[in-house]
Structure formats: structure tokens, C-alpha cells
Design an enzyme around this catalytic site. Structure first.
Site, short mmCIF file in Angstrom:
data_model
loop_
_atom_site.label_atom_id
_atom_site.label_comp_id
_atom_site.label_asym_id
_atom_site.label_seq_id
_atom_site.Cartn_x
_atom_site.Cartn_y
_atom_site.Cartn_z
N SER A 68 40.51 38.97 42.75
CA SER A 68 40.81 39.65 44.03
C SER A 68 39.48 40.03 44.68
CB SER A 68 41.62 40.91 43.73
OG SER A 68 41.78 41.69 44.89
N TYR A 83 44.08 49.34 40.19
CA TYR A 83 44.24 47.90 40.46
C TYR A 83 42.85 47.25 40.51
CZ TYR A 83 45.31 43.51 42.78
OH TYR A 83 45.40 42.18 43.09
#
Ligand code: NJP
Length: 245
Positions: A144, A157
Site C-alpha cells: 500500500s 493498518y
């Protein structure tokens, strides 16, 4: 070693029931590859396989799998090898983000992200790496933009995606001559991803950004490219950002 012809690879994929995983499965089968697609929602996988297999020229087989269930991961990898003769590419794509303020989060939500995004990925890698060593294969991790940066309300996250990028680099270093490693690091992608967030204020705030994010098909194209690049060179990691123009 897979018995596949050179151009047709065997791909073991997690999180194939929606979003990036589903788009990747479809594109890979459309390009002649054989995909062993897993996720917990078997009905979605079966619908995907029906569609993909009717178009070919590749093939999709499916199995219900929770990545936290290690014996089930072992079983899925065994079944993939039995069905397709080996594994050339592993994509531990299953993952989730539950966004919240660090001071207000549920510990269970933090643990779920750590479990799925790190322990789930580790389990997929552990059970499949011997097959990738045998085939001189490729791991495509889904990191990500949160693999390198920390954003508000998504700290845990971000921590899990930092770990994913680190694992890809560790494979590159330790298995340098045996297994290739590509980590794809997208920004916002228009999938169901944001719907895991329970804080309705944050959800309302973030949803529009994800809605105008990249199409999952664009991420799938980079997955396909990473596979097609074998023999030419390895993209170790690549960052993809939405085009808001
Ligand atoms: O999200 P979504 P994405 N066991 O919700 C599966 C990363 N990413 O495609 O089990 C097994 O459509 C779930 O399947 P099911 C993100 O971190 C995204 O966007 O049936 N599978 C579903 O197929 C993740 O690593 C964005 O519920 C489990 C899939 O995971 C990857 O992209 C940005 C599972 C999630 O599909 C795919 O996410 C970014 C379990 N325990 C990175 N738990 C973005 N969308 O903006 C979940 O930087 N799954």
C-alpha cells in the site's frame, strides 16, 4: 515444478472474492493463466469462476479459505499443486483496513488487521514457498502507499502494510536466486475495502476518496505485468496512485 507450458503460469491467490483479487483472477485467466482462487465467500468465487472459465483461455479453480486457518492453507496449496502440477506465482492479497482514531479503537480490530494482513500473509508464504523455490517462482505482495507512510486514523493498518513491504524485501534478499518478489503499493482503489471501517464519521469522510480511486482492474494489470516481466527483469516494488485529473 509446474507442468504448465512456459506462457501459462499457475497462480495461487488469496482474497479473490472481490476487489483487486477478483479483478486479478479474471485478467489472469483471460491471459491464459491457471488461477487457484481462494477467499471465505465461496459463492462469490464460484460465480467468478463460472464467468472466467466460460471465456478462458486459462482456467480458474476455487476453494473456500480463511487465511487464518493454517491447516486449511496447507490443504489449499496441496489441492492447487494436485490440480495444476505446481505453483509459479503466489499472491497473498487478502487484507483489510479498519480505520479509527488510535485513542478510540477496538483492540479486536487492531488484532484482526494484524492477523489477516501479517499472519495471514505469513501463512500463505510459508505453505507455498517450497513450491515457489521448486519452480523458481514469484511472490506478488499487495502492499500500500501505507507501506511507506503513516496516515491519520489508519496507524495499525499502516503498520501491517509496512510489514508486508518488509516481507517482500526479505524474500528478495534471502531467496535472491530462487524466488522473485514484487510488492505492489496502491493508493486508494475503488473496492469494498473502506466498508470495513465502523466509525461512520470516518467512513463518510473516506468513502468518496475510495469511490474516485483507481479501478481494481488497473492494479490487476500491474499483477499481470509482474508475471510477464519474468525473464526480463524484476520490479521489486511499485507505487500506484489515483489519477484525479
Ligand atoms: O478490498 P476488498 P481490496 N481470509 O475488501 C479477503 C490492499 N489495498 O480488493 O474472505 C481470507 O474488496 C476478502 O474475501 P472474503 C488491501 O489491504 C487496498 O481493496 O470472501 N480472505 C476479499 O476477497 C488488501 O490487502 C486498497 O471476505 C480474506 C479481500 O480479502 C488488498 O488490497 C489500497 C480474509 C478483500 O477485498 C485487497 O483489498 C491499498 C480472511 N480472513 C491496499 N479477510 C484500496 N482498496 O484502496 C479478508 O493501498 N479477506
Amino acid at each position: 515444478m509446474s507442468t504448465s507450458p512456459l506462457s501459462s503460469k499457475v497462480i495461487f491467490l488469496t482474497g479473490a472474492s472481490s476487489g483487486i483479487g477478483a479483478a486479478s483472477a479474471k485478467l489472469l485467466v483471460a491471459n491464459g493463466h491457471r488461477v487457484y482462487a481462494t477467499a471465505r465467500r465461496l459463492d462469490r468465487l464460484e460465480a467468478l469462476a463460472l464467468q472466467a472459465n466460460s471465456n478462458g483461455p486459462g482456467e480458474m479453480k476455487v476453494q473456500a479459505l480463511d487465511v487464518l486457518d493454517v491447516p486449511a492453507q496447507q490443504d489449499a496449496v496441496r489441492n492447487c499443486v494436485a490440480a495444476f502440477g505446481g505453483i509459479d506465482v503466489v499472491i497473498p492479497n487478502a487484507g483489510l483496513g479498519i480505520f479509527s482514531n488510535m485513542g478510540e479503537a477496538d483492540l479486536d480490530d487492531w488484532f484482526t488487521m494484524v492477523d489477516v494482513n501479517i499472519k495471514g500473509v505469513l501463512a500463505t508464504l510459508h505453505v507455498s514457498l517450497p513450491h515457489l523455490v521448486a519452480s523458481k517462482g514469484l511472490v506478488i505482495n499487495i502492499g500500500s502507499v501505507a507501506s511507506r507512510n503513516v496516515f491519520p486514523f489508519s496507524g495499525v493498518y499502516c503498520a501491517t502494510k509496512h510489514a508486508v513491504l518488509a516481507l517482500g524485501e526479505a524474500i528478495r534478499q534471502d531467496l535472491r536466486t530462487q524466488v522473485a518478489s514484487t510488492t505492489i503499493c496502491p493508493g486508494a482503489v475503488n473496492t469494498d475495502f473502506i466498508e470495513q471501517t465502523k466509525d461512520t464519521e470516518l467512513l463518510d469522510q473516506y468513502r468518496p476518496n475510495f469511490k474516485k480511486g483507481m479501478h481494481p482492474e488497473f492494479i490487476a494489470e500491474q499483477v499481470l505485468l509482474a508475471i510477464q516481466n519474468r525473464g526480463k527483469g524484476i520490479v521489486s516494488d511499485i507505487t500506484l496512485r489515483p489519477d484525479f485529473i
